[in-house]
Design a protein around this motif. Structure first.
Motif, PDB file in Angstrom:
ATOM      1  N   ALA A   1       0.834  -1.215   0.000  1.00  0.00           N
ATOM      2  CA  ALA A   1       0.000   0.000   0.000  1.00  0.00           C
ATOM      3  C   ALA A   1       0.860   1.254   0.000  1.00  0.00           C
ATOM      4  O   ALA A   1       0.595   2.212   0.724  1.00  0.00           O
ATOM      5  N   SER A   2       1.899   1.278  -0.825  1.00  0.00           N
ATOM      6  CA  SER A   2       2.803   2.423  -0.863  1.00  0.00           C
ATOM      7  C   SER A   2       2.064   3.669  -1.357  1.00  0.00           C
ATOM      8  O   SER A   2       1.277   3.595  -2.304  1.00  0.00           O
ATOM      9  N   PRO A   3       2.326   4.837  -0.744  1.00  0.00           N
ATOM     10  CA  PRO A   3       1.566   6.047  -1.083  1.00  0.00           C
ATOM     11  C   PRO A   3       1.710   6.491  -2.539  1.00  0.00           C
ATOM     12  O   PRO A   3       0.727   6.870  -3.173  1.00  0.00           O
ATOM     13  N   ASN A   4       2.923   6.453  -3.072  1.00  0.00           N
ATOM     14  CA  ASN A   4       3.196   6.881  -4.451  1.00  0.00           C
ATOM     15  C   ASN A   4       3.375   5.636  -5.311  1.00  0.00           C
ATOM     16  O   ASN A   4       4.361   5.468  -6.010  1.00  0.00           O
ATOM     17  N   TYR A   5       2.367   4.773  -5.289  1.00  0.00           N
ATOM     18  CA  TYR A   5       2.498   3.382  -5.712  1.00  0.00           C
ATOM     19  C   TYR A   5       2.651   3.176  -7.210  1.00  0.00           C
ATOM     20  O   TYR A   5       2.290   4.012  -8.038  1.00  0.00           O
TER      21      TYR A   5
ATOM     22  N   ILE B   1       0.268   4.657  10.097  1.00  0.00           N
ATOM     23  CA  ILE B   1      -1.035   4.443   9.476  1.00  0.00           C
ATOM     24  C   ILE B   1      -1.292   5.441   8.362  1.00  0.00           C
ATOM     25  O   ILE B   1      -1.889   5.114   7.328  1.00  0.00           O
ATOM     26  N   SER B   2      -0.811   6.677   8.527  1.00  0.00           N
ATOM     27  CA  SER B   2      -1.041   7.709   7.523  1.00  0.00           C
ATOM     28  C   SER B   2      -0.256   7.456   6.243  1.00  0.00           C
ATOM     29  O   SER B   2      -0.491   8.118   5.222  1.00  0.00           O
ATOM     30  N   ASN B   3       0.661   6.493   6.277  1.00  0.00           N
ATOM     31  CA  ASN B   3       1.517   6.198   5.121  1.00  0.00           C
ATOM     32  C   ASN B   3       0.870   5.209   4.150  1.00  0.00           C
ATOM     33  O   ASN B   3       1.470   4.875   3.125  1.00  0.00           O
ATOM     34  N   LEU B   4      -0.327   4.736   4.438  1.00  0.00           N
ATOM     35  CA  LEU B   4      -0.952   3.704   3.618  1.00  0.00           C
ATOM     36  C   LEU B   4      -1.887   4.303   2.572  1.00  0.00           C
ATOM     37  O   LEU B   4      -2.696   5.172   2.877  1.00  0.00           O
ATOM     38  N   ASN B   5      -1.771   3.826   1.357  1.00  0.00           N
ATOM     39  CA  ASN B   5      -2.697   4.188   0.283  1.00  0.00           C
ATOM     40  C   ASN B   5      -3.693   3.037   0.128  1.00  0.00           C
ATOM     41  O   ASN B   5      -3.401   2.036  -0.521  1.00  0.00           O
ATOM     42  N   PHE B   6      -4.857   3.170   0.729  1.00  0.00           N
ATOM     43  CA  PHE B   6      -5.823   2.077   0.734  1.00  0.00           C
ATOM     44  C   PHE B   6      -6.368   1.792  -0.661  1.00  0.00           C
ATOM     45  O   PHE B   6      -6.756   0.662  -0.967  1.00  0.00           O
TER      46      PHE B   6
ATOM     47  N   TRP C   1      10.128   8.820  -4.232  1.00  0.00           N
ATOM     48  CA  TRP C   1      10.074   7.393  -3.932  1.00  0.00           C
ATOM     49  C   TRP C   1       8.630   6.895  -4.001  1.00  0.00           C
ATOM     50  O   TRP C   1       7.689   7.640  -3.738  1.00  0.00           O
ATOM     51  N   TYR C   2       8.493   5.612  -4.309  1.00  0.00           N
ATOM     52  CA  TYR C   2       7.171   4.988  -4.245  1.00  0.00           C
ATOM     53  C   TYR C   2       6.631   5.056  -2.813  1.00  0.00           C
ATOM     54  O   TYR C   2       5.441   5.284  -2.603  1.00  0.00           O
ATOM     55  N   ASP C   3       7.514   4.862  -1.850  1.00  0.00           N
ATOM     56  CA  ASP C   3       7.151   5.026  -0.446  1.00  0.00           C
ATOM     57  C   ASP C   3       8.126   6.018   0.182  1.00  0.00           C
ATOM     58  O   ASP C   3       9.230   5.645   0.596  1.00  0.00           O
ATOM     59  N   PRO C   4       7.753   7.306   0.265  1.00  0.00           N
ATOM     60  CA  PRO C   4       8.653   8.308   0.832  1.00  0.00           C
ATOM     61  C   PRO C   4       9.011   8.062   2.296  1.00  0.00           C
ATOM     62  O   PRO C   4       9.950   8.674   2.807  1.00  0.00           O
TER      63      PRO C   4
END
Length: 499
Positions: A353-357, A450-455, A438-441
């Motif tokens: 669930a990376s934010p910048n996926y 929890i705020s780092n997840l892209n649901f 980054w895909y996951d900064p």
């Protein structure tokens, strides 16, 4: 491996109810109940996986990471910490509460963990901006700064003859390549160096790990090729560069635990296996890395109990991935050939669930991996195509827990949504997001919470599990643990470079 009775059986034993009927009748009744359920299907299993449940699990996991606050001053689930012990308990208790559907086991093994508190490298009058202490490095002597001239090592520093006589008492400057970082550090230590600096042989900074500790290792840094070149030119011209190095770190052995859960139903000689790692780095709580894998496996295992399976399904939660795939390595090393051959394929789920996926699929090809790996790769890509989703292939290079499986003849593969790699403009056109980031900064940082997840990015693994739990029709049969493999060794064995 220690076999543990399921939770339901323990409760019944305590109440005395099991004594009222023969054990074989209890087992038969349990199996009859499982067989009465509808046969697994991809669509039916996918329909039961809810984002709300995953969101609640992520909150629970973060609370568990906070158990480490007193010891680490921030949330973490690194092995040996209260946060990781709590994670293991959470996984085990969640599966145990599902009743008699699974056989649960734990596997305790010795693991190496390290923590770096401070470091500083000064070469001449300058601090290289790219300097980073390598993972599992020992500290400098007495955890104090050490001082000595910088000495250029010949070739790649893999052989004793590469080190000049004046290496004793010096800081060795070594080129990356040919052998592992740990081998370079040990060779420098044997030559009398007080510290070692490995410089990159390609663009970019250099972050690596020394791997299994050695008494010959010295405090070791990585720097970029760009930062190293001015010093190399000065040393080749005969200039003396007085330098200093400082690392405050600890490297220690701890006991830690893998959790394995296998369906009691289905063909026990033909298993589909999937896994994710239960630990985080010391720097943060690891809610994406790999809390998302941990929680996804738990949710799929929870919903799978509603179905009958034709082939057994084996879930694994590995410990010590961040220290170099320790848990999965240990698990596979303990398999007999007979047990190895029961695993038809292994699916790895790390960071979902990376934010910048980007939707990433491991490029697992049969020409350099166990036959069947490519079929699993294609199963993922066909699913994306069917649902109108874009995807990219990423290197199958030893960065996660599939590595031990493919090195021991077991077909493997998996999906991810990205770690510290930089998103391209082309990928923005495919997935949205921000190019150049980054895909996951928050990869390997405190902000991986929890705020780092892209649901919205959190696509799940139910399709692949259900497909092979129902049938291995057309999937290559395994007849040997021998494997066709790339002869060049992998640059990775876990999330960090090893050579």
């Amino acid at each position: 491996m220690i076999r543990l009775l399921p939770f339901v059986a323990l409760s019944a034993l305590a109440s005395g109810s099991v004594l009222q009927q023969p054990l074989q009748n209890v087992v038969a009744d349990s199996q009859a109940l499982i067989n009465s359920k509808p046969l697994i299907s991809s669509e039916a299993l996918q329909d039961l996986i809810k984002t709300e449940n995953l969101r609640e699990r992520s909150k629970e996991l973060y609370k568990i990471a906070e158990l480490s606050l007193d010891e680490y001053n921030h949330p973490t689930r690194v092995i040996g910490s209260p946060g990781h012990l709590g994670t293991v308990d959470y996984i085990y208790s969640t599966i145990a509460k599902l009743g008699d559907y699974y056989e649960i086991s734990n596997q305790t093994f010795p693991a190496v963990m390290g923590n770096i508190f401070e470091y500083r490298l000064v070469l001449g009058n300058h601090v290289p901006q790219s300097a980073m202490a390598m993972s599992l490095t020992p500290p400098t002597k007495d955890k104090e700064p050490v001082f000595g001239p910088l000495v250029l090592v010949a070739n790649e520093g893999c052989d004793e003859s590469d080190y000049p006589k004046n290496t004793t008492g010096s800081i060795a400057l070594i080129k990356r390549g040919v052998c592992a970082f740990g081998d370079k550090s040990a060779a420098a230590g044997k030559a009398g160096a007080i510290a070692a600096v490995v410089y990159n042989n390609s663009p970019g900074s250099l972050s690596g790990t020394l791997g299994e500790p050695s008494k010959d290792h010295v405090a070791t840094f990585g720097i970029s090729n760009q930062d190293a070149q001015p010093y190399i030119r000065e040393l080749q011209a005969g200039k003396i560069i007085n330098s200093s190095a400082y690392i405050d770190s600890v490297v220690s052995k701890v006991g830690t635990t893998n959790i394995i859960a296998q369906t009691k139903g289905g063909d026990q000689e033909n298993c589909v296996m999937l896994g994710g790692h239960s630990d985080s780095v010391a720097e943060g709580p690891g809610i994406n890395d790999d809390g998302t894998g941990t929680m996804t496996l738990l949710e799929v295992a929870t919903q799978l109990v509603n179905f009958k399976v034709n082939n057994c399904v084996r879930f694994a939660w590995w410990a010590g991935e961040e220290e170099g795939l320790l848990g999965s390595d240990y698990y596979v090393s303990q398999l007999s050939e007979e047990e190895n051959l029961k695993i038809r394929l292994f699916m790895d789920y790390d960071m979902l669930a990376s934010p910048n996926y980007a939707y990433q699929v491991y490029d697992a090809r049969d020409d350099v991996n166990p036959v069947g790996s490519e079929e699993l790769r294609d199963l993922y890509t066909e699913w994306y195509e069917k649902h109108g989703e874009n995807y990219t292939y990423i290197a199958f290079d030893g960065r996660s827990d599939y590595d031990a499986f493919i090195k021991n003849g077991i077909p493997g593969g998996g999906i991810a949504t990205g770690a510290e790699g930089v998103k391209t403009k082309e990928e923005v056109d495919m997935f949205g997001g921000t190019a150049g980031q980054w895909y996951d900064p928050c990869y390997h940082q405190l902000c991986d919470d929890i705020s780092n997840l892209n649901f919205e990015a959190w696509l799940l693994v139910a399709h692949s599990v259900a497909t092979y739990a129902e049938s291995f029709k057309g999937f290559p049969k395994r007849t040997s643990i021998m494997v066709t493999a790339n002869e060049k060794g992998s640059l990775y064995h876990g999330p960090e470079l090893v050579m």
